[in-house]
Design a protein around this motif. Structure first.
Motif, PDB file in Angstrom:
ATOM      1  N   HIS A   3       0.392  -9.585   7.411  1.00 46.32           N
ATOM      2  CA  HIS A   3      -0.205  -8.339   7.906  1.00 46.32           C
ATOM      3  C   HIS A   3      -1.711  -8.345   7.702  1.00 46.32           C
ATOM      4  CE1 HIS A   3       3.972  -7.803   6.705  1.00 46.32           C
ATOM      5  NE2 HIS A   3       4.075  -6.953   7.718  1.00 46.32           N
ATOM      6  N   PHE A  23       6.474 -11.944   1.098  1.00 46.32           N
ATOM      7  CA  PHE A  23       6.959 -12.666   2.290  1.00 46.32           C
ATOM      8  C   PHE A  23       6.982 -14.159   1.991  1.00 46.32           C
ATOM      9  CE2 PHE A  23       4.508  -8.878   3.128  1.00 46.32           C
ATOM     10  CZ  PHE A  23       5.454  -8.079   3.742  1.00 46.32           C
ATOM     11  N   PHE A  76       0.822  -1.223   0.000  1.00 46.40           N
ATOM     12  CA  PHE A  76       0.000   0.000   0.000  1.00 46.40           C
ATOM     13  C   PHE A  76       0.847   1.262   0.000  1.00 46.40           C
ATOM     14  CE2 PHE A  76       0.945  -0.124   4.509  1.00 46.40           C
ATOM     15  CZ  PHE A  76       0.926   1.195   4.896  1.00 46.40           C
ATOM     16  N   ASN A  89      -1.475   4.729   8.034  1.00 46.34           N
ATOM     17  CA  ASN A  89      -2.563   4.253   7.184  1.00 46.34           C
ATOM     18  C   ASN A  89      -3.924   4.454   7.847  1.00 46.34           C
ATOM     19  OD1 ASN A  89      -3.554   3.104   4.859  1.00 46.34           O
ATOM     20  ND2 ASN A  89      -2.808   1.041   5.283  1.00 46.34           N
ATOM     21  N   PRO A 138      -4.449  -3.239   9.471  1.00 51.94           N
ATOM     22  CA  PRO A 138      -3.231  -3.771  10.096  1.00 51.94           C
ATOM     23  C   PRO A 138      -2.250  -2.619  10.307  1.00 51.94           C
ATOM     24  CG  PRO A 138      -3.825  -5.009   8.106  1.00 51.94           C
ATOM     25  CD  PRO A 138      -4.666  -3.776   8.117  1.00 51.94           C
ATOM     26  N   ALA A 143       6.471  -5.571   9.042  1.00 48.67           N
ATOM     27  CA  ALA A 143       6.263  -4.150   8.739  1.00 48.67           C
ATOM     28  C   ALA A 143       5.418  -3.475   9.824  1.00 48.67           C
ATOM     29  CB  ALA A 143       5.605  -3.981   7.369  1.00 48.67           C
ATOM     30  N   MET A 144       4.901  -4.278  10.742  1.00 44.59           N
ATOM     31  CA  MET A 144       4.128  -3.728  11.862  1.00 44.59           C
ATOM     32  C   MET A 144       4.895  -3.838  13.177  1.00 44.59           C
ATOM     33  SD  MET A 144       0.567  -5.400  10.565  1.00 44.59           S
ATOM     34  CE  MET A 144      -0.070  -5.738  12.189  1.00 44.59           C
ATOM     35  N   GLY A 185       1.084  -0.369  12.120  1.00 44.32           N
ATOM     36  CA  GLY A 185       2.409  -0.332  12.713  1.00 44.32           C
ATOM     37  C   GLY A 185       2.702   1.072  13.205  1.00 44.32           C
ATOM     38  N   ASN A 186       2.994   1.960  12.253  1.00 41.50           N
ATOM     39  CA  ASN A 186       3.220   3.357  12.590  1.00 41.50           C
ATOM     40  C   ASN A 186       1.943   4.183  12.600  1.00 41.50           C
ATOM     41  OD1 ASN A 186       5.583   4.554  13.459  1.00 41.50           O
ATOM     42  ND2 ASN A 186       6.629   4.141  11.526  1.00 41.50           N
ATOM     43  N   PHE A 187       0.822   3.574  12.245  1.00 39.80           N
ATOM     44  CA  PHE A 187      -0.506   4.182  12.296  1.00 39.80           C
ATOM     45  C   PHE A 187      -0.739   5.320  11.302  1.00 39.80           C
ATOM     46  CE2 PHE A 187      -3.040   2.241  15.706  1.00 39.80           C
ATOM     47  CZ  PHE A 187      -2.128   1.283  16.102  1.00 39.80           C
TER      48      PHE A 187
END
Ligand SMILES: *Cc1c(COP(=O)(O)O)cnc(C)c1O
Length: 433
Positions: free
Chosen positions: A359, A388, A106, A256, A250, A304-305, A252-254
């Protein structure tokens, strides 16, 4: 439109300054002054518009005052040269496939938009070359390198840890040439990030060359991610199922999910959001307790998360005026172990013939467990499972199909500059360019 810093210690800046600087001088994240609502008739007719038309309406609401209409339209249309289809997976659960872009994740949307917007600002000013530094553990480097490839006036340096990214990921940013240079650092991802940070703080280097960053804190990278939330809604409306939409991201850094929350604020009829975490669950813990305790990240199969201190948390807090109650009214959370992620991938493959990446599996599982009667759930499938490959093949016990786009990268020849993890080496390399 003006942009203010979440730390409120800096006066508002223009869009151009926010994009070129990335982070505010008080270390806060930039937020737009206003979040413009789109009119009710837009939402009534949204299912008749194309992805690009929808995205342009959203882009115009934020950037229309600052960029001429035809330029903005070109940037949006050129960014979105691929589809983000909504695919039914099981009863009431849909996958928003965000992996049809050049690097199959994405991040292509935000990276391509930012590259084109920065390119426009550079042309407008007749500025000399701008140099983008980006440290990566995988996905960010490939999306940024491919997004900026061939954009005039910009040179990209991707710093990555030697021997610590998968071959597929490495090929996606070391085979491009042109204005992309891959720097293979004899160290860890943290060393790469430290080199980039030191470079931004070094006055001699900054006097020698214009440096900027392209990570997800940049408004030009995170805001365009709102586009596909609107388009997902439009596709569900076409199917006649858009009355009680729940969107699961999903995270990680939020960055999205924050773009999705902006969409809701613009009037997009989404009932609620779910933030799906792996074992790096500081946001989940915050929702349960009201206390935010960042901590070092732990390695998981949804790597990635693997983020222990999500940078866009500051934006979520700001958006809801720091109210834990208001945040909980819009967002709930989940957290999954590697075993649960793997189990979900196996089951969804066996029972629904749909191959999730690790993810997306967090997103699917959160909906499968948490949808209420009458709700329709969309999860964001943030990357193609072939990215992956080894993990996915180990879990499902079958070979994974590699899309042609990914295979093409594998055929390219790796070119990289080997450097130590000492800043002095990196600095002298840049000074001699
Ligand atoms: C970056 C990434 C995420 C996390 O997105 P955030 O915006 O950082 O929350 C999730 N999945 C994949 C595949 C990613 O590359």
């Amino acid at each position: 439109m003006r942009y203010y810093s979440t730390n409120k210690q800096e006066n508002g800046v223009s869009l151009e300054d926010a994009v070129v600087k990335g982070l505010a001088s008080d270390k806060g994240l930039y937020m737009p002054d206003r979040i413009p609502a789109l009119p009710a008739d837009f939402y009534q007719e949204i299912d008749r518009f194309s992805f690009q038309e929808i995205a342009y309406r959203v882009a115009d609401a934020f950037f229309g005052e600052d960029i001429p209409a035809d330029t903005l339209k070109d940037i949006v249309y050129d960014t979105l040269q691929f589809d983000t289809p909504l695919i039914p997976v099981s009863e009431h659960i849909w996958s928003l496939e965000l992996f049809h872009g050049p690097t199959l994740a994405f991040k292509d949307v935000g990276a391509r938009f930012m590259a084109r917007l920065l390119g426009y600002f550079i042309r407008k000013k007749g500025k000399s070359q701008v140099n983008v530094l980006v440290a990566t553990s995988g996905d960010t480097g490939s999306a940024v390198a491919n997004g900026f490839l061939g954009v005039e006036g910009i040179h990209v340096y991707v710093l990555y840890p030697k021997g610590k990214v998968s071959e597929i990921q490495e090929k996606q940013f070391t085979t491009l040439g042109q204005n992309i240079t891959a720097i293979e650092v004899d160290g860890t991802f943290d060393d790469c990030q430290a080199l980039v940070k030191s470079a931004f703080m070094d006055s001699e280097l900054n006097a020698h060359m214009q440096l900027t960053s392209a990570n997800s804190i940049n408004v030009a990278r995170f805001l365009p991610q709102a586009f596909y939330y609107f388009y997902a809604y439009a596709q569900l409306k076409q199917a006649g199922k858009a009355d009680n939409v729940v969107i699961c991201v999903p995270s990680g850094n939020f960055g999205n999910i924050t773009a999705g929350l902006f969409g809701k604020r613009m009037g997009l009829p989404v009932r609620r959001f779910i933030a799906a975490n792996n074992r790096n669950d500081v946001f989940y813990q915050y929702l349960q307790t009201g206390i935010y305790t960042p901590r070092p990240s732990i390695a998981t199969i949804a790597n990635a998360m693997d983020v222990g201190a999500p940078s866009n948390f500051a934006r979520v807090l700001d958006l809801y005026k720091e109210s834990h109650k208001a945040i909980c009214a819009d967002i709930s959370g989940t957290t999954y172990t590697d075993e649960q992620i793997a189990e979900t991938m196996r089951q969804t493959w066996q029972q629904h013939d749909y191959l999730l990446d690790p993810h997306g599996a967090c997103g699917y599982r959160a909906l499968a467990e948490g949808l209420q009667p009458g709700e329709e759930g969309i999860f964001l499938e943030t990357a193609h499972p072939a990215k992956f490959k080894d993990t996915v093949e180990r879990i499902i016990g079958e070979p994974v199909y590699i899309p042609a786009k990914l295979q093409a990268f594998m055929q390219g020849e790796k070119q990289s500059v080997p450097l130590s993890r000492n800043f002095a080496d990196f600095k002298s390399y840049l000074l001699n360019r």
